[in-house]
Design a protein around this motif. Sequence first.
Motif, PDB file in Angstrom:
ATOM      1  N   MET A  92      37.330  29.585  51.093  1.00 44.57           N
ATOM      2  CA  MET A  92      36.955  30.565  50.056  1.00 44.57           C
ATOM      3  C   MET A  92      36.794  29.853  48.707  1.00 44.57           C
ATOM      4  SD  MET A  92      38.706  34.264  49.450  1.00 44.57           S
ATOM      5  CE  MET A  92      39.682  34.268  50.945  1.00 44.57           C
ATOM      6  N   THR A  93      35.855  30.317  47.923  1.00 43.51           N
ATOM      7  CA  THR A  93      35.648  29.687  46.619  1.00 43.51           C
ATOM      8  C   THR A  93      36.803  30.024  45.689  1.00 43.51           C
ATOM      9  OG1 THR A  93      33.579  30.863  46.920  1.00 43.51           O
ATOM     10  CG2 THR A  93      33.638  29.193  45.180  1.00 43.51           C
ATOM     11  N   GLN A  94      37.296  29.023  45.018  1.00 43.86           N
ATOM     12  CA  GLN A  94      38.337  29.263  44.020  1.00 43.86           C
ATOM     13  C   GLN A  94      37.668  29.492  42.673  1.00 43.86           C
ATOM     14  OE1 GLN A  94      41.390  29.621  45.079  1.00 43.86           O
ATOM     15  NE2 GLN A  94      40.883  28.919  47.137  1.00 43.86           N
ATOM     16  N   VAL A  95      37.894  30.656  42.099  1.00 42.60           N
ATOM     17  CA  VAL A  95      37.336  30.945  40.775  1.00 42.60           C
ATOM     18  C   VAL A  95      38.192  30.274  39.701  1.00 42.60           C
ATOM     19  CG1 VAL A  95      36.838  32.778  39.118  1.00 42.60           C
ATOM     20  CG2 VAL A  95      36.280  33.082  41.505  1.00 42.60           C
ATOM     21  N   ILE A 149      35.773  48.099  39.243  1.00 41.35           N
ATOM     22  CA  ILE A 149      35.016  46.898  38.875  1.00 41.35           C
ATOM     23  C   ILE A 149      35.320  45.784  39.872  1.00 41.35           C
ATOM     24  CG2 ILE A 149      34.922  45.054  37.127  1.00 41.35           C
ATOM     25  CD1 ILE A 149      35.469  47.458  35.078  1.00 41.35           C
ATOM     26  N   ASN A 150      36.597  45.646  40.238  1.00 41.54           N
ATOM     27  CA  ASN A 150      36.993  44.649  41.234  1.00 41.54           C
ATOM     28  C   ASN A 150      36.357  44.971  42.593  1.00 41.54           C
ATOM     29  OD1 ASN A 150      39.441  44.226  43.521  1.00 41.54           O
ATOM     30  ND2 ASN A 150      38.769  42.419  42.400  1.00 41.54           N
ATOM     31  N   ALA A 151      36.351  46.254  42.946  1.00 40.70           N
ATOM     32  CA  ALA A 151      35.781  46.654  44.241  1.00 40.70           C
ATOM     33  C   ALA A 151      34.298  46.334  44.317  1.00 40.70           C
ATOM     34  CB  ALA A 151      36.024  48.139  44.475  1.00 40.70           C
ATOM     35  N   SER A 152      33.637  46.273  43.146  1.00 47.50           N
ATOM     36  CA  SER A 152      32.214  45.931  43.166  1.00 47.50           C
ATOM     37  C   SER A 152      31.993  44.418  43.108  1.00 47.50           C
ATOM     38  CB  SER A 152      31.477  46.646  42.032  1.00 47.50           C
ATOM     39  OG  SER A 152      31.863  46.123  40.795  1.00 47.50           O
ATOM     40  N   GLY A 153      33.072  43.641  43.257  1.00 50.92           N
ATOM     41  CA  GLY A 153      32.904  42.207  43.476  1.00 50.92           C
ATOM     42  C   GLY A 153      33.457  41.280  42.412  1.00 50.92           C
ATOM     43  N   ASP A 194      53.703  46.767  33.798  1.00 45.19           N
ATOM     44  CA  ASP A 194      53.939  47.952  34.605  1.00 45.19           C
ATOM     45  C   ASP A 194      53.883  47.637  36.094  1.00 45.19           C
ATOM     46  OD1 ASP A 194      53.778  50.420  35.905  1.00 45.19           O
ATOM     47  OD2 ASP A 194      52.852  51.360  34.158  1.00 45.19           O
ATOM     48  N   ALA A 195      55.049  47.525  36.719  1.00 48.18           N
ATOM     49  CA  ALA A 195      55.124  47.155  38.135  1.00 48.18           C
ATOM     50  C   ALA A 195      54.434  48.191  39.025  1.00 48.18           C
ATOM     51  CB  ALA A 195      56.582  46.991  38.561  1.00 48.18           C
ATOM     52  N   LYS A 196      54.517  49.448  38.599  1.00 46.55           N
ATOM     53  CA  LYS A 196      53.907  50.497  39.419  1.00 46.55           C
ATOM     54  C   LYS A 196      52.383  50.359  39.439  1.00 46.55           C
ATOM     55  CE  LYS A 196      55.861  54.323  38.071  1.00 46.55           C
ATOM     56  NZ  LYS A 196      56.160  55.695  37.728  1.00 46.55           N
ATOM     57  N   LEU A 197      51.804  50.130  38.245  1.00 48.33           N
ATOM     58  CA  LEU A 197      50.351  49.939  38.163  1.00 48.33           C
ATOM     59  C   LEU A 197      49.928  48.715  38.966  1.00 48.33           C
ATOM     60  CD1 LEU A 197      49.206  50.658  34.494  1.00 48.33           C
ATOM     61  CD2 LEU A 197      48.927  52.061  36.534  1.00 48.33           C
ATOM     62  N   ALA A 198      50.703  47.646  38.842  1.00 46.48           N
ATOM     63  CA  ALA A 198      50.373  46.415  39.564  1.00 46.48           C
ATOM     64  C   ALA A 198      50.383  46.682  41.068  1.00 46.48           C
ATOM     65  CB  ALA A 198      51.369  45.312  39.202  1.00 46.48           C
ATOM     66  N   ALA A 199      51.428  47.360  41.526  1.00 46.59           N
ATOM     67  CA  ALA A 199      51.556  47.607  42.968  1.00 46.59           C
ATOM     68  C   ALA A 199      50.444  48.515  43.476  1.00 46.59           C
ATOM     69  CB  ALA A 199      52.913  48.225  43.278  1.00 46.59           C
ATOM     70  N   ARG A 200      50.012  49.449  42.627  1.00 42.55           N
ATOM     71  CA  ARG A 200      49.003  50.398  43.072  1.00 42.55           C
ATOM     72  C   ARG A 200      47.621  49.754  43.179  1.00 42.55           C
ATOM     73  NH1 ARG A 200      48.480  55.089  39.310  1.00 42.55           N
ATOM     74  NH2 ARG A 200      50.719  55.108  39.529  1.00 42.55           N
ATOM     75  N   HIS A 201      47.317  48.813  42.298  1.00 44.88           N
ATOM     76  CA  HIS A 201      45.939  48.329  42.224  1.00 44.88           C
ATOM     77  C   HIS A 201      45.715  46.869  42.629  1.00 44.88           C
ATOM     78  CE1 HIS A 201      44.519  52.024  40.404  1.00 44.88           C
ATOM     79  NE2 HIS A 201      45.570  51.995  39.616  1.00 44.88           N
ATOM     80  N   ALA A 202      46.700  46.006  42.384  1.00 47.99           N
ATOM     81  CA  ALA A 202      46.452  44.583  42.633  1.00 47.99           C
ATOM     82  C   ALA A 202      46.675  44.238  44.098  1.00 47.99           C
ATOM     83  CB  ALA A 202      47.366  43.741  41.754  1.00 47.99           C
ATOM     84  N   GLN A 203      46.053  43.126  44.532  1.00 52.77           N
ATOM     85  CA  GLN A 203      46.278  42.660  45.898  1.00 52.77           C
ATOM     86  C   GLN A 203      47.330  41.567  45.914  1.00 52.77           C
ATOM     87  OE1 GLN A 203      42.414  41.239  46.027  1.00 52.77           O
ATOM     88  NE2 GLN A 203      41.489  43.265  46.228  1.00 52.77           N
ATOM     89  N   ALA A 222      41.108  33.132  44.204  1.00 52.80           N
ATOM     90  CA  ALA A 222      39.847  33.094  44.945  1.00 52.80           C
ATOM     91  C   ALA A 222      38.896  34.180  44.453  1.00 52.80           C
ATOM     92  CB  ALA A 222      40.117  33.273  46.432  1.00 52.80           C
ATOM     93  N   SER A 223      37.632  33.955  44.713  1.00 50.47           N
ATOM     94  CA  SER A 223      36.600  34.911  44.332  1.00 50.47           C
ATOM     95  C   SER A 223      36.888  36.287  44.933  1.00 50.47           C
ATOM     96  CB  SER A 223      35.256  34.389  44.838  1.00 50.47           C
ATOM     97  OG  SER A 223      34.257  35.298  44.492  1.00 50.47           O
ATOM     98  N   GLY A 224      36.836  37.323  44.080  1.00 50.89           N
ATOM     99  CA  GLY A 224      37.013  38.688  44.556  1.00 50.89           C
ATOM    100  C   GLY A 224      38.439  39.203  44.512  1.00 50.89           C
ATOM    101  N   GLU A 225      39.396  38.339  44.212  1.00 53.06           N
ATOM    102  CA  GLU A 225      40.793  38.791  44.175  1.00 53.06           C
ATOM    103  C   GLU A 225      41.068  39.695  42.974  1.00 53.06           C
ATOM    104  OE1 GLU A 225      44.331  36.372  45.750  1.00 53.06           O
ATOM    105  OE2 GLU A 225      43.069  34.858  44.813  1.00 53.06           O
ATOM    106  N   PHE A 226      42.102  40.515  43.109  1.00 54.96           N
ATOM    107  CA  PHE A 226      42.646  41.297  41.998  1.00 54.96           C
ATOM    108  C   PHE A 226      44.109  40.878  41.868  1.00 54.96           C
ATOM    109  CE2 PHE A 226      42.559  45.775  39.931  1.00 54.96           C
ATOM    110  CZ  PHE A 226      43.526  45.398  38.997  1.00 54.96           C
TER     111      PHE A 226
END
Length: 246
Positions: free
Chosen positions: A1-4, A189-193, A202-211, A31-35
């Motif tokens: 995978m490409t490393q950004v 925005i992340n979902a679109s690439g 905010d741990a809750k926000l991080a857990a909800r959205h980040a990978q 990597a490219s596409g990560e959140f």
Amino acid sequence: MTQVIELTQVSKVYNGGAAQTALDGISMSVASGEFVAVMGPSGSGKSTLLNMVAGLDRPTSGRVCVGGRDLTGLSEGELAKFRRTHVGIVFQFFHLLNDLTVLDNVLVAAELAGIKRSAARQQATALLARLEIADKADVYPAELSGGQRQRVAIARALVNRPPLLLADEPTGALDSRSGDQIMELIAAINASGQTVVLVTHDAKLAARHAQRVISMSDGRIVDDAVLEPAAGTRSLLTFQREEARR
Ligand SMILES: Nc1ncnc2c1ncn2[C@@H]1O[C@H](COP(=O)(O)OP(=O)(O)O)[C@@H](O)[C@H]1O
Ligand SMILES: [Mg+2]
């Protein structure tokens, strides 16, 4: 995978009255596409880390590569050009230009990057619509709510279509409802690439959205956890320790 993003042994020492080690030998890649969410107590080096990746500041030692380019050797001019084309940056307090309308705040970023006014206008208008502030194009930042200002800042960050979006506590100055909406936007925005690195308290926000959640303490990475929505949190460091024991 490409490393950004690829950081190798990056240290940053600020020279004030007493020298302050803000980053202490950080190595990591994204990597490219990560959140990725970056968490940690105040003063742990999160903003310094983001500024290194953004090319806003230089490390004292170590190597910073973004989009395959080694930033370490770039001149100030080359670094400025890199910032305009490769990264979009969103801050806690928006940093909008108060004398310019919403549309012009977005257009300035495009013009600095050398995009033709007609193309820039088209792209800016489309972004304002996508961020649901098209009706605010001709008003000034002072007339907007915090959540609306952050939408303008996001439009400005995205207008040059950078592969990487960096956000430093983008919800830190917002009420929780506006903060949730901003996070939904960043997730979309992340979902679109787009690759996203987000600093948050905010741990809750991080857990909800980040990978993935990188935890910092005293200028070091103390945990790097991949979040698996179905299986719960799995710590990479714990995993590596277990592997090493086998
Ligand atoms: N421009 C600066 N000059 C001197 N020290 C700084 C500067 N910026 C940050 N620091 C120090 O570096 C450390 C990390 O700061 P920072 O990256 O802002 O942490 P965080 O974003 O996690 O709160 C802190 O001890 C802070 O006081
Ligand atoms: Mg900070």
